[in-house]
Design a protein around this motif. Structure first.
Motif, PDB file in Angstrom:
ATOM      1  N   LEU A 245     -54.749 -68.242 -69.239  1.00 49.10           N
ATOM      2  CA  LEU A 245     -56.181 -68.465 -69.033  1.00 49.10           C
ATOM      3  C   LEU A 245     -56.697 -69.658 -69.833  1.00 49.10           C
ATOM      4  CD1 LEU A 245     -57.392 -64.751 -69.394  1.00 49.10           C
ATOM      5  CD2 LEU A 245     -56.856 -65.983 -67.279  1.00 49.10           C
ATOM      6  N   ALA A 246     -55.816 -70.381 -70.499  1.00 51.67           N
ATOM      7  CA  ALA A 246     -56.217 -71.415 -71.468  1.00 51.67           C
ATOM      8  C   ALA A 246     -57.212 -72.417 -70.905  1.00 51.67           C
ATOM      9  CB  ALA A 246     -54.979 -72.142 -71.990  1.00 51.67           C
ATOM     10  N   GLY A 247     -57.063 -72.797 -69.639  1.00 50.88           N
ATOM     11  CA  GLY A 247     -57.923 -73.823 -69.069  1.00 50.88           C
ATOM     12  C   GLY A 247     -59.172 -73.302 -68.388  1.00 50.88           C
ATOM     13  N   LYS A 248     -59.348 -71.985 -68.336  1.00 53.83           N
ATOM     14  CA  LYS A 248     -60.514 -71.412 -67.671  1.00 53.83           C
ATOM     15  C   LYS A 248     -61.737 -71.421 -68.573  1.00 53.83           C
ATOM     16  CE  LYS A 248     -58.660 -68.438 -64.069  1.00 53.83           C
ATOM     17  NZ  LYS A 248     -58.802 -67.117 -63.414  1.00 53.83           N
TER      18      LYS A 248
ATOM     19  N   VAL B 231     -61.135 -71.416 -72.618  1.00 48.92           N
ATOM     20  CA  VAL B 231     -60.522 -70.413 -73.487  1.00 48.92           C
ATOM     21  C   VAL B 231     -59.831 -71.090 -74.677  1.00 48.92           C
ATOM     22  CG1 VAL B 231     -58.613 -68.757 -73.615  1.00 48.92           C
ATOM     23  CG2 VAL B 231     -60.241 -68.667 -71.710  1.00 48.92           C
ATOM     24  N   LYS B 232     -59.081 -72.125 -74.414  1.00 47.85           N
ATOM     25  CA  LYS B 232     -58.362 -72.812 -75.488  1.00 47.85           C
ATOM     26  C   LYS B 232     -59.334 -73.404 -76.503  1.00 47.85           C
ATOM     27  CE  LYS B 232     -54.613 -76.119 -76.292  1.00 47.85           C
ATOM     28  NZ  LYS B 232     -53.630 -77.029 -75.641  1.00 47.85           N
ATOM     29  N   GLU B 233     -60.432 -73.977 -76.037  1.00 54.04           N
ATOM     30  CA  GLU B 233     -61.421 -74.551 -76.947  1.00 54.04           C
ATOM     31  C   GLU B 233     -62.071 -73.479 -77.815  1.00 54.04           C
ATOM     32  OE1 GLU B 233     -62.811 -78.391 -74.212  1.00 54.04           O
ATOM     33  OE2 GLU B 233     -63.859 -76.470 -74.052  1.00 54.04           O
ATOM     34  N   VAL B 234     -62.362 -72.318 -77.215  1.00 55.03           N
ATOM     35  CA  VAL B 234     -62.957 -71.228 -77.990  1.00 55.03           C
ATOM     36  C   VAL B 234     -61.975 -70.747 -79.054  1.00 55.03           C
ATOM     37  CG1 VAL B 234     -63.780 -68.850 -77.908  1.00 55.03           C
ATOM     38  CG2 VAL B 234     -64.513 -70.485 -76.171  1.00 55.03           C
TER      39      VAL B 234
ATOM     40  N   ARG C 100     -58.852 -84.362 -87.606  1.00 57.43           N
ATOM     41  CA  ARG C 100     -58.136 -84.567 -86.348  1.00 57.43           C
ATOM     42  C   ARG C 100     -57.266 -83.357 -86.026  1.00 57.43           C
ATOM     43  NH1 ARG C 100     -54.418 -89.917 -85.090  1.00 57.43           N
ATOM     44  NH2 ARG C 100     -53.932 -89.419 -82.906  1.00 57.43           N
ATOM     45  N   ILE C 101     -57.233 -82.983 -84.752  1.00 59.69           N
ATOM     46  CA  ILE C 101     -56.397 -81.881 -84.319  1.00 59.69           C
ATOM     47  C   ILE C 101     -54.947 -82.343 -84.281  1.00 59.69           C
ATOM     48  CG2 ILE C 101     -55.852 -80.354 -82.386  1.00 59.69           C
ATOM     49  CD1 ILE C 101     -58.791 -80.440 -81.623  1.00 59.69           C
ATOM     50  N   GLY C 102     -54.080 -81.582 -84.951  1.00 55.22           N
ATOM     51  CA  GLY C 102     -52.678 -81.948 -85.030  1.00 55.22           C
ATOM     52  C   GLY C 102     -51.794 -81.012 -84.228  1.00 55.22           C
ATOM     53  N   ARG C 103     -50.493 -81.317 -84.248  1.00 54.27           N
ATOM     54  CA  ARG C 103     -49.529 -80.513 -83.505  1.00 54.27           C
ATOM     55  C   ARG C 103     -49.484 -79.079 -84.017  1.00 54.27           C
ATOM     56  NH1 ARG C 103     -43.791 -83.231 -82.882  1.00 54.27           N
ATOM     57  NH2 ARG C 103     -45.187 -84.718 -81.857  1.00 54.27           N
ATOM     58  N   GLU C 104     -49.617 -78.910 -85.326  1.00 51.67           N
ATOM     59  CA  GLU C 104     -49.594 -77.569 -85.906  1.00 51.67           C
ATOM     60  C   GLU C 104     -50.801 -76.756 -85.450  1.00 51.67           C
ATOM     61  OE1 GLU C 104     -48.276 -74.313 -88.160  1.00 51.67           O
ATOM     62  OE2 GLU C 104     -47.289 -76.114 -87.382  1.00 51.67           O
ATOM     63  N   ASP C 105     -51.963 -77.407 -85.323  1.00 54.00           N
ATOM     64  CA  ASP C 105     -53.154 -76.718 -84.829  1.00 54.00           C
ATOM     65  C   ASP C 105     -52.940 -76.222 -83.400  1.00 54.00           C
ATOM     66  OD1 ASP C 105     -54.559 -77.307 -87.190  1.00 54.00           O
ATOM     67  OD2 ASP C 105     -55.150 -79.263 -86.406  1.00 54.00           O
ATOM     68  N   LEU C 106     -52.345 -77.050 -82.577  1.00 57.53           N
ATOM     69  CA  LEU C 106     -52.083 -76.664 -81.194  1.00 57.53           C
ATOM     70  C   LEU C 106     -51.101 -75.503 -81.131  1.00 57.53           C
ATOM     71  CD1 LEU C 106     -51.825 -80.214 -79.580  1.00 57.53           C
ATOM     72  CD2 LEU C 106     -53.705 -78.588 -79.355  1.00 57.53           C
ATOM     73  N   ARG C 107     -50.096 -75.520 -82.020  1.00 57.07           N
ATOM     74  CA  ARG C 107     -49.120 -74.433 -82.045  1.00 57.07           C
ATOM     75  C   ARG C 107     -49.793 -73.122 -82.428  1.00 57.07           C
ATOM     76  NH1 ARG C 107     -46.429 -71.310 -85.181  1.00 57.07           N
ATOM     77  NH2 ARG C 107     -47.390 -72.185 -87.037  1.00 57.07           N
ATOM     78  N   LYS C 108     -50.705 -73.175 -83.423  1.00 57.49           N
ATOM     79  CA  LYS C 108     -51.417 -71.972 -83.832  1.00 57.49           C
ATOM     80  C   LYS C 108     -52.238 -71.399 -82.674  1.00 57.49           C
ATOM     81  CE  LYS C 108     -52.008 -72.994 -88.768  1.00 57.49           C
ATOM     82  NZ  LYS C 108     -53.020 -73.257 -89.837  1.00 57.49           N
ATOM     83  N   ALA C 109     -52.894 -72.287 -81.941  1.00 56.32           N
ATOM     84  CA  ALA C 109     -53.699 -71.831 -80.808  1.00 56.32           C
ATOM     85  C   ALA C 109     -52.821 -71.209 -79.735  1.00 56.32           C
ATOM     86  CB  ALA C 109     -54.503 -72.994 -80.237  1.00 56.32           C
ATOM     87  N   GLU C 110     -51.698 -71.833 -79.449  1.00 53.02           N
ATOM     88  CA  GLU C 110     -50.781 -71.301 -78.443  1.00 53.02           C
ATOM     89  C   GLU C 110     -50.234 -69.943 -78.868  1.00 53.02           C
ATOM     90  OE1 GLU C 110     -47.966 -74.416 -78.080  1.00 53.02           O
ATOM     91  OE2 GLU C 110     -49.315 -75.729 -76.940  1.00 53.02           O
ATOM     92  N   ASP C 111     -49.889 -69.806 -80.152  1.00 53.62           N
ATOM     93  CA  ASP C 111     -49.390 -68.533 -80.663  1.00 53.62           C
ATOM     94  C   ASP C 111     -50.445 -67.439 -80.532  1.00 53.62           C
ATOM     95  OD1 ASP C 111     -46.941 -69.555 -81.268  1.00 53.62           O
ATOM     96  OD2 ASP C 111     -47.233 -69.608 -83.440  1.00 53.62           O
TER      97      ASP C 111
END
Length: 255
Positions: A146-149, A108-111, A125-136
């Protein structure tokens, strides 16, 4: 997660064209699907596109996002001819659910994070801001657990939430939804429409949605289409009051 608020003129800018269709035609194997379509979608419009199966709804959406080329006519996005348009991160697109391969080996997180990449950003490169956007985005759609499914392990409603999170991750100016509630239970449909309506009312976002839910269209947009072209009916609601644009945190979208 914050919606783009670059506009400074709260009234005039809301009337700028986002999608311009001029004499657009599309034929498939010598069969005319769309003929001489003229239509303009302006900033902050909510467009409900209704039509029978085979009317050309999905074909039109795929032309607007550059996946199909018109047989004739012109399509402009944000004032630029589609062939010259490069700012694809300004557009979020959720295709029909039946276009997805459930065996696709991604979490799910990759999608969701794949929504950030285009030709210019593919290898950065994936940065901290990219990860924050995905989490948001996942939090907004209530899928953070479901992030890891694997995406193929989810129900139809869960998958649509993932695809909407993917479309929202770049805080798009234009959101295109192709029958987004097909295969979703009634409660999830209700929550989904609440979210979409709130985004239209309180954020600087233009929405074009293909749907068979005529009751929802008539309740929110109106009973009469603004335009009928062939078998396609375009219902339009425009919202551009300055006071409606104060809220910018997408995480408040569920009410």
């Amino acid at each position: 997660m914050t919606i783009r608020t670059a506009q400074t003129d709260g009234t005039a800018a809301c009337h700028d064209p986002v999608i311009t269709l001029e004499q657009v035609n599309f034929s498939y194997q010598h069969q005319i699907v769309i003929q001489n379509l003229d239509f303009v979608v302006k900033q902050r419009d909510f467009v409900g596109l209704v039509g029978a199966n085979g009317a050309g709804k999905t074909t039109l959406m795929r032309m607007i996002v550059g996946l199909l080329t018109p047989s004739a006519g012109r399509i402009d996005l944000f004032g630029s001819p589609i062939a010259q348009f490069r700012d694809w991160e300004r557009i979020g697109y959720v295709p029909q659910k039946n276009s997805f391969n459930p065996l696709f080996p991604a979490t799910v997180k990759e999608v969701v994070m794949s929504g950030m990449y285009n030709k210019r950003k593919m290898f950065r490169r994936i940065g901290r801001e990219d990860l924050r956007k995905a989490e948001d985005a996942m939090q907004v759609m209530r899928i953070e657990d479901l992030a890891g499914k694997r995406i193929g392990q989810l129900s139809g409603g869960q998958q649509q939430r993932v695809f909407l999170a993917r479309a929202l991750i770049n805080k798009p100016d234009l959101l295109i939804l192709d029958e987004p509630t097909v295969g979703i239970d009634v409660e999830t449909q209700h929550n989904f429409f609440q979210l979409i309506r709130h985004m239209h009312q309180h954020h600087r976002m233009t929405i074009v949605m293909v749907t068979h839910d005529i009751e929802m269209v008539e309740e929110y947009i109106g009973e009469e289409p603004l335009l009928q072209s062939g078998k396609l009916k375009f219902y339009v609601k425009h919202s551009h009051e300055v006071e409606n644009c104060e809220q910018t945190d997408l995480r408040h979208s569920f009410v």
